[in-house]
Design an enzyme around this catalytic site. Sequence first.
Site, mmCIF file in Angstrom:
data_model
loop_
_atom_site.group_PDB
_atom_site.id
_atom_site.type_symbol
_atom_site.label_atom_id
_atom_site.label_comp_id
_atom_site.label_asym_id
_atom_site.label_seq_id
_atom_site.Cartn_x
_atom_site.Cartn_y
_atom_site.Cartn_z
ATOM 1 N N GLY A 234 0.794 -1.219 0.000
ATOM 2 C CA GLY A 234 0.000 0.000 0.000
ATOM 3 C C GLY A 234 0.828 1.271 0.000
ATOM 4 N N GLN B 71 -7.431 -1.160 3.829
ATOM 5 C CA GLN B 71 -8.257 -1.817 4.859
ATOM 6 C C GLN B 71 -9.599 -2.290 4.302
ATOM 7 O OE1 GLN B 71 -7.196 -2.571 7.823
ATOM 8 N NE2 GLN B 71 -5.312 -1.365 7.864
ATOM 9 N N SER C 60 -2.949 -3.729 -0.309
ATOM 10 C CA SER C 60 -1.813 -4.476 0.230
ATOM 11 C C SER C 60 -2.267 -5.894 0.544
ATOM 12 C CB SER C 60 -1.304 -3.786 1.502
ATOM 13 O OG SER C 60 -0.145 -4.409 1.971
ATOM 14 N N THR D 24 12.242 -7.707 -11.800
ATOM 15 C CA THR D 24 11.689 -9.058 -11.907
ATOM 16 C C THR D 24 10.516 -9.245 -10.959
ATOM 17 O OG1 THR D 24 13.861 -9.880 -12.508
ATOM 18 C CG2 THR D 24 12.277 -11.510 -11.715
ATOM 19 N N CYS E 32 5.115 4.527 21.238
ATOM 20 C CA CYS E 32 6.166 4.772 22.209
ATOM 21 C C CYS E 32 7.469 4.368 21.576
ATOM 22 C CB CYS E 32 5.948 3.964 23.486
ATOM 23 S SG CYS E 32 7.369 3.972 24.583
#
Lengths: 380, 70
Positions: free
Chosen positions: A69, A173, A193, A231, A321
């Site tokens: 994506g 999504q 994706s 390729t 984080c």
Amino acid sequence: MIYADCAATTRLSSRALDEALPYLRDAYGNASSLYSLGVNSRRAVELARARVAESIGASPEEIYFTSGGSEGNSWVLSSVASGSVLTSPFEHPSVWRGCERLAKRGVRIHTLPVDRSGVVRVEDVARAAEFLSDLRLVSIMSVNNEIGTIQPIAEIGTFLRSKGVLFHTDAVQAVGRLPLDVGSLGVDYLTASAHKFNGPKGVGFLYARKGVAPPPLILGGEQERGFRAGTENVFGIVATGAALVENVEKLEENAQRERATIRATLERLGELLLPTEYFVVGSESERAPGVADIVFGGTGGEAMVQILDFKGVCVSSGSACSSGQDRPSRVLLALGFSEEEAKSAVRVSFGRDNTPDEGALVAEAFAFAYHKIVGARGRA
Amino acid sequence: MKSKICYVCGKEITKRNDVGLNKKLIAKDTKIFYCLDCLAEYLEVDVDFLLEKVKEFKEQGCALFGGDDS
């Protein structure tokens, strides 16, 4: 373990693996080679292209295989050289960072207002499009990757088509999870994706409507009709086609199961926590099946994710984080949530393999983690 | 690093990684701390499990944890 992070990635389908595995071993020909071993690989690539195209109502020559994506999104954005781009404030980083790069090159980037519902309003797109005479491209994701809200792509596409403005949707999504037809959606570009629909990682595709393909991404050989040299990943492409066909065949069945699973989570959560202790972002009718972003007041999303992991449950936090400090969810901040709320969200996203019983167990793990964190903090 | 006192047993917490676990698993701005043993008991896991998690957090580059466990 209960895997409830299917918006992050999914397990490779057995059928896809079985179909594609020979292309890693015995049928290893280069799809550009002239002898039979190569011709066999070429046929497999083109069959996969036809399958992908059919799954979204496109023609095979409108499908370009990519690495995923992010590549597809970057490719589409790179085609804009001047004028304005209109986008939402909660796009995937590959879109907003691509927009930042365009801005440095002089392209004007305009961001739509979006409220706490997490849904772009068609009238806002229309108003912006009327105002921006140099509008070249509109880029709005089909389903938000963090909160799961479904965007009104078909309505926006119909409007933009009437205005002659190019329209891109990041459908990472949505592909293989919601019914999609590029003609009905009115999109010029759609990116996907494979690992989000039980295909392999590192493979995706770009749909570009005939006549508006972006400039070549990689120069070199004639792979992908000269638009993306290199390729072909025959194994990955074959697995992508097989996985997508399998998911599209069971689209409604999978969606029903995912809806039942998320309902089981939310119902059980309602039994275990008070309504004042959490809320779900966006309404059920506007969310993709199986996805919910839940804000647990008084906690940090990352601490929740870690303690859920202790209980064998895999979920995600929109906050990050990386340096020892909680960074609030960029998506929730953009929707007007407070910084504390944007640090306290946890995304649960079920897939076709999850069951309602698992959904209820996830809720119990949520409640456990919530009580541990809030209980400890409350002692201060 | 200024040492902390375990909320449950009163033991002094001197290791950076033990403090880091409290911040990681309770809150970055937590005002109360648990020693490793009491934290494991509170979260219903064993100490070795938490020590393994410390390794994971270090591998992820989390700045709450140090390389020498000091």
